[in-house]
Design a protein around this motif. Structure first.
Motif, mmCIF file in Angstrom:
data_model
loop_
_atom_site.group_PDB
_atom_site.id
_atom_site.type_symbol
_atom_site.label_atom_id
_atom_site.label_comp_id
_atom_site.label_asym_id
_atom_site.label_seq_id
_atom_site.Cartn_x
_atom_site.Cartn_y
_atom_site.Cartn_z
ATOM 1 N N PRO A 94 0.832 -1.208 0.000
ATOM 2 C CA PRO A 94 0.000 0.000 0.000
ATOM 3 C C PRO A 94 0.862 1.251 0.000
ATOM 4 N N GLU A 95 0.353 2.321 -0.595
ATOM 5 C CA GLU A 95 1.149 3.534 -0.798
ATOM 6 C C GLU A 95 1.677 4.137 0.496
ATOM 7 N N ASP A 96 0.975 3.938 1.603
ATOM 8 C CA ASP A 96 1.424 4.585 2.835
ATOM 9 C C ASP A 96 2.399 3.718 3.631
ATOM 10 N N LEU A 97 2.884 2.614 3.021
ATOM 11 C CA LEU A 97 3.853 1.750 3.690
ATOM 12 C C LEU A 97 5.207 1.827 2.996
ATOM 13 N N GLU A 98 6.272 1.697 3.787
ATOM 14 C CA GLU A 98 7.632 1.722 3.248
ATOM 15 C C GLU A 98 8.502 0.750 4.030
ATOM 16 N N SER A 131 12.223 -3.036 8.514
ATOM 17 C CA SER A 131 11.013 -2.497 9.135
ATOM 18 C C SER A 131 10.028 -2.083 8.052
ATOM 19 N N VAL A 132 8.763 -2.402 8.257
ATOM 20 C CA VAL A 132 7.688 -1.869 7.428
ATOM 21 C C VAL A 132 6.932 -0.858 8.282
ATOM 22 N N LYS A 133 6.952 0.399 7.829
ATOM 23 C CA LYS A 133 6.318 1.453 8.611
ATOM 24 C C LYS A 133 5.304 2.209 7.773
ATOM 25 N N THR A 134 4.284 2.735 8.456
ATOM 26 C CA THR A 134 3.321 3.605 7.798
ATOM 27 C C THR A 134 3.922 4.997 7.654
ATOM 28 N N SER A 135 3.250 5.829 6.883
ATOM 29 C CA SER A 135 3.720 7.203 6.710
ATOM 30 C C SER A 135 3.720 7.967 8.024
ATOM 31 N N ALA A 136 2.932 7.493 8.997
ATOM 32 C CA ALA A 136 2.908 8.124 10.316
ATOM 33 C C ALA A 136 3.993 7.582 11.242
ATOM 34 N N GLY A 137 4.789 6.612 10.744
ATOM 35 C CA GLY A 137 5.880 6.077 11.534
ATOM 36 C C GLY A 137 5.541 4.859 12.359
#
Length: 335
Positions: free
Chosen positions: A203-207, A247-253
């Motif tokens: 998903p776009e908000d994950l990195e 780590s897989v994090k959301t855009s909010a960390g």
């Protein structure tokens, strides 16, 4: 070939390495056990005897896996004992002693691997005497004696020795705990895993990010059998010659998935895999495996292993889908 820095060569003493270097005859290669390393010289046990290599003459070099014991792809070619010794380099106990060919490990009781004897060679004494030595060693450290007993594969040359060692602990009435399967896969086939399996991108908000050290959030999320990481557990997580923390994090960390990769003996190891329940079935596990595999490939590893409880059918099915196959099983026995 990648070349470790001078400070890293010492970490590979005792490992099998290949080194390309220049001397008066031109460029040469030497393959064998790294006997010693300092800031000026590497000493390698070559085919015809020890070879001393000036560090400044090294063109390239890297650790390589132990010699294959059967005709098979690299991830299946090692004997059970050899792969067990490789894996021990990826998760090194704070205290390690050798009883002949048996590796004694203790780390304050945190994790089975780091607090059990690995009897994959000859102890150099009668087996019943070795058993008493093991019991005394763990008792002196306030730990319950525990053995990690690999089960041999058909036609492996080390099979008879592994069975004899297991029989000693079984005959002493030690209690069986946690059968575990060891799975292996070619690193090349794990790269870009999501795309290969037709999975959608994250998903776009994950990195996904990779780091050499685990940050406090990673440490807080990781659990070993529900147990938080103690201070000495951080040492275990960073005990391989090299490791990476994914780590897989959301855009909010927010951290929603994690995993650890490690490198030793020319192999990659995959441990500490976790995806938060509400984020499962979205390809995060495949993305984590792929990211660790890409990192492993960039550092010269051809094969990857992981360990999973033998009864964890969902995890076994997931790893099989990713491309892992069964190598062998081991079990813990506790005195």
């Amino acid at each position: 070939m990648n070349t470790p820095s001078s400070s890293r060569w010492a970490e590979h003493v005792g490992s099998r390495v290949v080194i390309r270097f220049r001397d008066g005859e031109g460029v040469r290669d030497v393959l064998g056990e790294l006997l010693a390393a300092d800031e000026h010289t590497l000493r390698v046990q070559g085919r015809r005897g020890p070879v001393e290599v000036r560090l400044g003459s090294v063109v390239a070099g890297k650790p390589v896996p132990p010699k294959a014991t059967r005709p098979a792809p690299p991830h299946l070619a090692l004997s059970v004992a050899d792969l067990e010794l490789v894996m021990a380099k990826h998760w090194q106990a704070a205290e390690q002693d050798w009883l002949g060919g048996w590796l004694l490990r203790a780390s304050g009781g945190y994790t089975g691997r780091a607090n059990s004897v690995l009897p994959v060679g000859e102890p150099g004494m009668p087996l019943d005497v070795a058993l008493t030595e093991v019991e005394d060693w763990y008792t002196e450290r306030g730990l319950r004696p525990r053995a990690s007993l690999p089960e041999p594969r058909p036609n492996d040359l080390d099979g008879e020795q592994l069975l004899a060692a297991a029989a000693v602990f079984e005959g002493a009435g030690w209690e069986e705990i946690t059968p575990t399967s060891v799975l292996t896969a070619p690193v090349a086939e794990l790269r870009g895993l999501q795309a290969r399996l037709g999975g959608r991108p994250l998903p776009e908000d994950l990195e996904i990010t990779l780091a050499d050290e685990p940050d406090p959030v990673w440490i807080e999320q990781y659990r070993y059998r529900g147990q938080a990481v103690p201070e000495h557990g951080i040492r275990l997580l960073t005990s391989a010659p090299r490791q990476v923390f994914a780590s897989v994090k959301t855009s909010a960390g927010e951290l929603v998935g994690l995993g650890r990769g490690s490198l030793a003996e020319g192999w990659s190891g995959l441990t500490a895999m976790k995806v938060l329940p509400q984020w499962r079935r979205q390809g995060l596990s495949l993305a984590l495996i792929g990211a660790v595999a890409e990192w492993s490939w960039q550092h010269g590893a051809m094969s990857m292993y992981l360990q999973v409880e033998a009864g964890n059918e969902p995890a076994l099915a997931s790893y099989a889908k990713a491309g892992f196959v069964f190598h062998h099983r081991y079990r813990y026995l506790a005195g």
